[in-house]
Design a protein around this motif. Structure first.
Motif, PDB file in Angstrom:
ATOM      1  N   UNK A   1       0.832  -1.205   0.000  1.00 48.21           N
ATOM      2  CA  UNK A   1       0.000   0.000   0.000  1.00 48.21           C
ATOM      3  C   UNK A   1       0.870   1.260   0.000  1.00 48.21           C
ATOM      4  N   UNK A   2       0.443   2.257  -0.749  1.00 51.19           N
ATOM      5  CA  UNK A   2       1.234   3.477  -0.778  1.00 51.19           C
ATOM      6  C   UNK A   2       0.561   4.609  -1.513  1.00 51.19           C
ATOM      7  N   UNK A   3       1.047   5.825  -1.233  1.00 51.34           N
ATOM      8  CA  UNK A   3       0.559   7.050  -1.867  1.00 51.34           C
ATOM      9  C   UNK A   3       1.758   7.911  -2.226  1.00 51.34           C
ATOM     10  N   UNK A   4       1.691   8.538  -3.396  1.00 53.14           N
ATOM     11  CA  UNK A   4       2.720   9.493  -3.827  1.00 53.14           C
ATOM     12  C   UNK A   4       2.089  10.876  -3.838  1.00 53.14           C
ATOM     13  N   UNK A   5       2.671  11.788  -3.070  1.00 55.76           N
ATOM     14  CA  UNK A   5       2.141  13.141  -2.912  1.00 55.76           C
ATOM     15  C   UNK A   5       2.782  14.059  -3.953  1.00 55.76           C
ATOM     16  N   UNK A   6       1.963  14.709  -4.785  1.00 48.50           N
ATOM     17  CA  UNK A   6       2.469  15.581  -5.855  1.00 48.50           C
ATOM     18  C   UNK A   6       1.633  16.853  -5.931  1.00 48.50           C
ATOM     19  N   UNK A   7       2.183  17.877  -6.607  1.00 46.53           N
ATOM     20  CA  UNK A   7       1.424  19.106  -6.820  1.00 46.53           C
ATOM     21  C   UNK A   7       0.712  19.121  -8.171  1.00 46.53           C
ATOM     22  N   UNK A   8       0.725  18.012  -8.900  1.00 44.62           N
ATOM     23  CA  UNK A   8       0.077  17.935 -10.201  1.00 44.62           C
ATOM     24  C   UNK A   8      -0.928  16.784 -10.225  1.00 44.62           C
ATOM     25  N   UNK A   9      -2.009  16.995 -10.928  1.00 43.94           N
ATOM     26  CA  UNK A   9      -3.026  15.961 -11.049  1.00 43.94           C
ATOM     27  C   UNK A   9      -2.642  14.923 -12.089  1.00 43.94           C
ATOM     28  N   UNK A  10      -2.166  15.407 -13.236  1.00 45.72           N
ATOM     29  CA  UNK A  10      -1.731  14.480 -14.287  1.00 45.72           C
ATOM     30  C   UNK A  10      -0.334  14.889 -14.744  1.00 45.72           C
ATOM     31  N   UNK A  11      -0.229  15.673 -15.807  1.00 40.97           N
ATOM     32  CA  UNK A  11       1.097  16.081 -16.292  1.00 40.97           C
ATOM     33  C   UNK A  11       1.781  16.998 -15.276  1.00 40.97           C
ATOM     34  N   UNK A  12       3.121  16.979 -15.282  1.00 40.57           N
ATOM     35  CA  UNK A  12       3.896  17.827 -14.376  1.00 40.57           C
ATOM     36  C   UNK A  12       3.515  19.299 -14.552  1.00 40.57           C
ATOM     37  N   UNK A  13       3.468  20.013 -13.439  1.00 42.08           N
ATOM     38  CA  UNK A  13       3.288  21.458 -13.510  1.00 42.08           C
ATOM     39  C   UNK A  13       4.596  22.169 -13.834  1.00 42.08           C
ATOM     40  N   UNK A  14       5.718  21.500 -13.642  1.00 41.88           N
ATOM     41  CA  UNK A  14       7.030  22.118 -13.855  1.00 41.88           C
ATOM     42  C   UNK A  14       7.298  22.367 -15.332  1.00 41.88           C
ATOM     43  N   UNK A  15       7.677  23.602 -15.667  1.00 37.24           N
ATOM     44  CA  UNK A  15       8.075  23.942 -17.036  1.00 37.24           C
ATOM     45  C   UNK A  15       9.543  23.621 -17.289  1.00 37.24           C
ATOM     46  N   UNK A  16      10.294  23.393 -16.215  1.00 39.34           N
ATOM     47  CA  UNK A  16      11.740  23.217 -16.346  1.00 39.34           C
ATOM     48  C   UNK A  16      12.194  21.902 -15.716  1.00 39.34           C
ATOM     49  N   UNK A  17      11.429  20.848 -15.898  1.00 42.82           N
ATOM     50  CA  UNK A  17      11.761  19.566 -15.278  1.00 42.82           C
ATOM     51  C   UNK A  17      13.139  19.088 -15.731  1.00 42.82           C
ATOM     52  N   UNK A  18      14.002  18.796 -14.756  1.00 40.21           N
ATOM     53  CA  UNK A  18      15.368  18.299 -14.997  1.00 40.21           C
ATOM     54  C   UNK A  18      16.152  19.223 -15.932  1.00 40.21           C
ATOM     55  N   UNK A  19      16.110  20.518 -15.643  1.00 43.46           N
ATOM     56  CA  UNK A  19      16.888  21.466 -16.441  1.00 43.46           C
ATOM     57  C   UNK A  19      17.620  22.425 -15.512  1.00 43.46           C
ATOM     58  N   UNK A  20      18.532  23.213 -16.087  1.00 44.89           N
ATOM     59  CA  UNK A  20      19.314  24.156 -15.292  1.00 44.89           C
ATOM     60  C   UNK A  20      18.469  25.325 -14.801  1.00 44.89           C
ATOM     61  N   UNK A  21      17.245  25.461 -15.312  1.00 46.52           N
ATOM     62  CA  UNK A  21      16.363  26.544 -14.881  1.00 46.52           C
ATOM     63  C   UNK A  21      15.457  26.136 -13.718  1.00 46.52           C
ATOM     64  N   UNK A  22      15.546  24.901 -13.270  1.00 41.83           N
ATOM     65  CA  UNK A  22      14.764  24.439 -12.122  1.00 41.83           C
ATOM     66  C   UNK A  22      15.501  24.876 -10.856  1.00 41.83           C
ATOM     67  N   UNK A  23      15.442  26.172 -10.567  1.00 36.66           N
ATOM     68  CA  UNK A  23      16.302  26.764  -9.545  1.00 36.66           C
ATOM     69  C   UNK A  23      15.490  27.570  -8.541  1.00 36.66           C
ATOM     70  N   UNK A  24      16.197  28.336  -7.713  1.00 33.85           N
ATOM     71  CA  UNK A  24      15.532  29.121  -6.671  1.00 33.85           C
ATOM     72  C   UNK A  24      14.542  30.111  -7.262  1.00 33.85           C
ATOM     73  N   UNK A  25      14.912  30.731  -8.365  1.00 35.34           N
ATOM     74  CA  UNK A  25      14.015  31.688  -9.009  1.00 35.34           C
ATOM     75  C   UNK A  25      12.709  31.025  -9.422  1.00 35.34           C
ATOM     76  N   UNK A  26      12.792  29.812  -9.968  1.00 35.66           N
ATOM     77  CA  UNK A  26      11.584  29.134 -10.428  1.00 35.66           C
ATOM     78  C   UNK A  26      10.685  28.730  -9.264  1.00 35.66           C
ATOM     79  N   UNK A  27      11.290  28.403  -8.130  1.00 36.68           N
ATOM     80  CA  UNK A  27      10.509  28.034  -6.939  1.00 36.68           C
ATOM     81  C   UNK A  27      10.079  29.281  -6.161  1.00 36.68           C
TER      82      UNK A  27
END
Length: 718
Positions: free
Chosen positions: A442-468
């Motif tokens: 049994x398990x649950x994964x907690x995310x901020x997105x319902x389906x597709x990622x909300x992140x525009x910069x997933x696994x990129x150099x722009x996924x930084x403090x400014x983006x958060x």
């Protein structure tokens, strides 16, 4: 007999006269060599401008192929061309008169379309340098694939094929897959500073065509050097590692990996591996790593930091209550490394649990709560993702429903609303999938997105403090920034409180205790500052040993997992944070602390706890830090794919990612002359060489005439 002394007396002084000029010539030769060396160094600085801040794309390999970039043996050299628009590519690929070109890209042009066109015309492309902007672009950029880890999760041809390969949900629709392409030329990232201004000016002064005219020599050129040793795939490079043809054989690649960090609310005997009788554990998981196209720029703010900071804060919030009112089950905190590359850390922990090489086994695991990407909530909702396949089992489904109910209960009086996606939606990419591959848990994964990622910069150099949106008012000192509670920290504190309360209830804790469980926003903001702005801050300095101080820097840590050598900076920081946030201070000497014991007679504590001597803070009116000993359960475990222990380098069950070794990475710019002038210079040089050889021969042949003198005969006597 009388002549012998005379002969020796004359020959000895002659020998001494010959020694003196010989010593002078040696001195002169050494002086000349020194002067030549100094002049060469000076000439080198006059010819070349070295690039100070360069980060390269490197070569990675797996069971089937290689990805990444590399230069030739002596580095790639090309004439600089600043690409002004995609329409300007024709100059590089066909019409430009001075190929090969070293293409300078501003960040908006660093797209799949441009890069694949350059790749197709690689005979005219020597390399690419991308100017990293000081602020994030307005659009989206994700060099990862649209379906992360699609071949290593739980969904496959044998586990609901309809959900395999993101058939139901494309999790990263903005992914362009650039990080998984192979380029046969080097690609560097340049910081937008003085170096890039020099490059732009050099291009404008020498290379830019005016009114369609052909640029005149000398032209500005660049050399990029990033030679990679490994080729083809992991099986090939690991086989070459085993070939020992010299005393000091050179390795060509290393497995990707690091260490997982784990801790428990109740001490577990780490020496006695395997199943623990009467032990039931709730796994609280988060990932530690991230990546980008360039190996040394992986800030991972949304993809990694938001999740593990929330879990660290949750563990801190639970420290007191689990001691005062301990729940029935143990909470097992786990921070997995290498999850970006086919779940290296989680697959290793599951493998160790299956093979009695971990403190508990899978039979001891009650359920899993994983904290994923939770930093970009556009509203109050957090999404509780579950696995529809395992929930077909009634007992599993009941436990999952209980966990969802505990999460909803935990949200009482918080500005967070847990929601559940449609029942048919599969799990997003998550470490929990590796547990499900072993058995239905049994398990649950907690995310901020319902389906597709909300992140525009997933696994990129722009996924930084400014983006958060970790930002500070102007004119604050670094110390004031460290303690300033940002809006992002407040939002993440709510998530951490939700996670802490849910874990406590899931572990069997009393509902009446939930109001006493609250994450600390000050702790969250300090962690965000340390992991997204600069690790070298006063709070981190207090929580680490003195010998780790040199690893703290004035920039955020790189979350790329790297090759297996030693614990990375993020791993060590998370372990020390976990120890300080969940452990206790014990009154023992530094020697006993470092020897993992309470006193000289203590032989048992090391099996249950780990002891760390940290340097502490500097008291007022003092210059010396007051160190102390922290006792906790925060330990490290290996995060290397089982494929390398099993030597199954073509495994389909485990990650097979390796990283090529390389020679020092560097770049420089200089002016290059025309081919005609180079040939003329070569011709003149050859002519001077031949002339000097002819003169040397003539002078040597006529030496007796040219250098004759009235020296006295060698057999002269007195």
């Amino acid at each position: 007999m009388s002549t012998l002394p005379v002969v020796f007396s004359l020959s000895a002084p002659r020998t001494r006269k010959m020694d003196l000029p010989s010593n002078k010539w040696i001195v002169h030769l050494l002086v000349c060599c020194f002067v030549v060396g100094v002049n060469c160094n000076s000439v080198d600085k006059k010819i070349y401008v070295k690039l100070n801040y360069t980060v390269s794309c490197v070569r990675l390999l797996n069971a089937t192929h290689q990805i990444g970039c590399q230069s030739s043996l002596s580095g790639n050299v090309g004439v600089l061309h600043v690409l002004e628009s995609e329409d300007n590519l024709d100059w590089v690929l066909s019409s430009g008169p001075n190929p090969p070109y070293m293409v300078i890209l501003e960040s908006p042009l660093f797209t799949r379309s441009v890069m694949m066109k350059l790749k197709s015309g690689s005979s005219r492309v020597a390399g690419v340098a991308v100017v990293a902007p000081n602020t994030n672009p307005a659009g989206a950029f994700s060099p990862h694939t649209t379906c992360p880890n699609e071949n290593s999760g739980v969904y496959s041809e044998t586990y609901d094929p309809a959900m395999a390969n993101c058939n139901k949900t494309v999790w990263n629709p903005l992914g362009n897959g650039l990080s998984y392409e192979e380029f046969d030329f080097p690609i560097f990232s340049l910081k937008d500073d003085n170096d890039t201004q020099v490059i732009r000016q050099c291009y404008l002064d020498h290379n830019r065509a005016v009114n369609g005219s052909r640029p005149r020599y000398p032209l500005c050129a660049m050399q990029l050097y990033s030679l990679m040793f490994a080729v083809t795939d992991t099986a090939t490079c690991m086989r070459r590692n085993d070939i020992n043809l010299s005393i000091n054989p050179e390795m060509v690649c290393d497995p990707l990996g690091d260490y997982n960090v784990w801790a428990s609310t109740r001490p577990l005997n780490n020496t006695a591996k395997g199943h623990k009788m009467w032990e039931s554990a709730v796994v609280a998981a988060a990932r530690l790593d991230s990546r980008s196209f360039f190996f040394d720029i992986a800030p991972g703010a949304q993809s990694g930091v938001s999740g593990f900071v929330a879990l660290l804060a949750a563990a801190h919030a639970l420290r007191d209550v689990v001691q005062e009112a301990p729940p029935n089950r143990t909470i097992l905190y786990t921070f997995f490394q290498g999850e970006t590359f086919d779940y290296i850390g989680s697959s290793r922990m599951v493998y160790d649990m299956e093979n009695n090489q971990f403190a508990v086994d899978l039979d001891n695991i009650h359920s899993v709560l994983e904290v994923g990407q939770v930093g970009l909530r556009n509203d109050s909702k957090l999404w509780l993702h579950t696995d529809p396949v395992s929930r077909r089992n009634d007992s599993v489904n009941k436990e999952v429903e209980d966990l969802i109910a505990n999460l909803r209960l935990a949200a009482t009086n918080l500005s967070v609303t847990p929601e559940v996606p449609t029942a048919s939606q599969p799990l997003p990419p998550s470490s929990f999938q590796r547990f499900l591959r072993a058995r239905p848990i049994p398990g649950v994964v907690l995310e901020d997105h319902q389906s597709a990622f909300t992140s525009r910069f997933y696994e990129s150099m722009y996924d930084n403090a400014e983006y958060l949106n970790v930002s500070y008012p102007p004119n604050l000192t670094p110390e004031e920034q460290l303690r300033f509670v940002t809006e992002s920290a407040k939002a993440l504190t709510e998530v951490a409180t939700l996670v802490a309360r849910a874990l406590y209830r899931q572990a069997g804790g009393a509902e009446t205790q939930l109001v006493n469980i609250n994450a600390d926003s000050q702790t969250v903001t300090q962690m965000l500052y340390g992991f997204l702005v600069r690790t070298n801050n006063s709070w981190f300095q207090q929580l680490i040993p003195s010998d780790f101080m040199s690893h703290l820097t004035n920039r955020p840590p790189n979350l790329y997992v790297g090759a297996v050598q030693q614990s990375s900076e993020p791993t060590v920081l998370v372990q020390f944070l976990m120890a300080n946030l969940t452990g206790s201070t014990v009154n023992v000497t530094q020697e006993n602390c470092q020897n993992q014991r309470e006193d000289e007679n203590d032989k048992e504590s090391r099996h249950m706890y780990i002891y760390m001597w940290v340097q502490g803070a500097v008291p007022p009116n003092s210059t010396q830090r007051q160190g102390f000993c922290v006792r906790s359960t925060a330990r490290l475990s290996k995060a290397v794919s089982p494929a390398f222990d099993l030597r199954e380098f073509t495994s389909k069950d485990y990650s097979t990612w390796t990283e090529s070794r390389w020679k020092p990475i560097s770049g420089r710019i200089f002016l290059v002359a025309s081919h005609e002038l180079e040939m003329l210079t070569l011709g003149v040089g050859v002519g001077v060489l031949l002339t000097s050889l002819l003169l040397t021969y003539v002078i040597s042949a006529k030496a007796d005439i040219l250098f004759s003198s009235g020296r006295e005969p060698t057999n002269a006597t007195y």
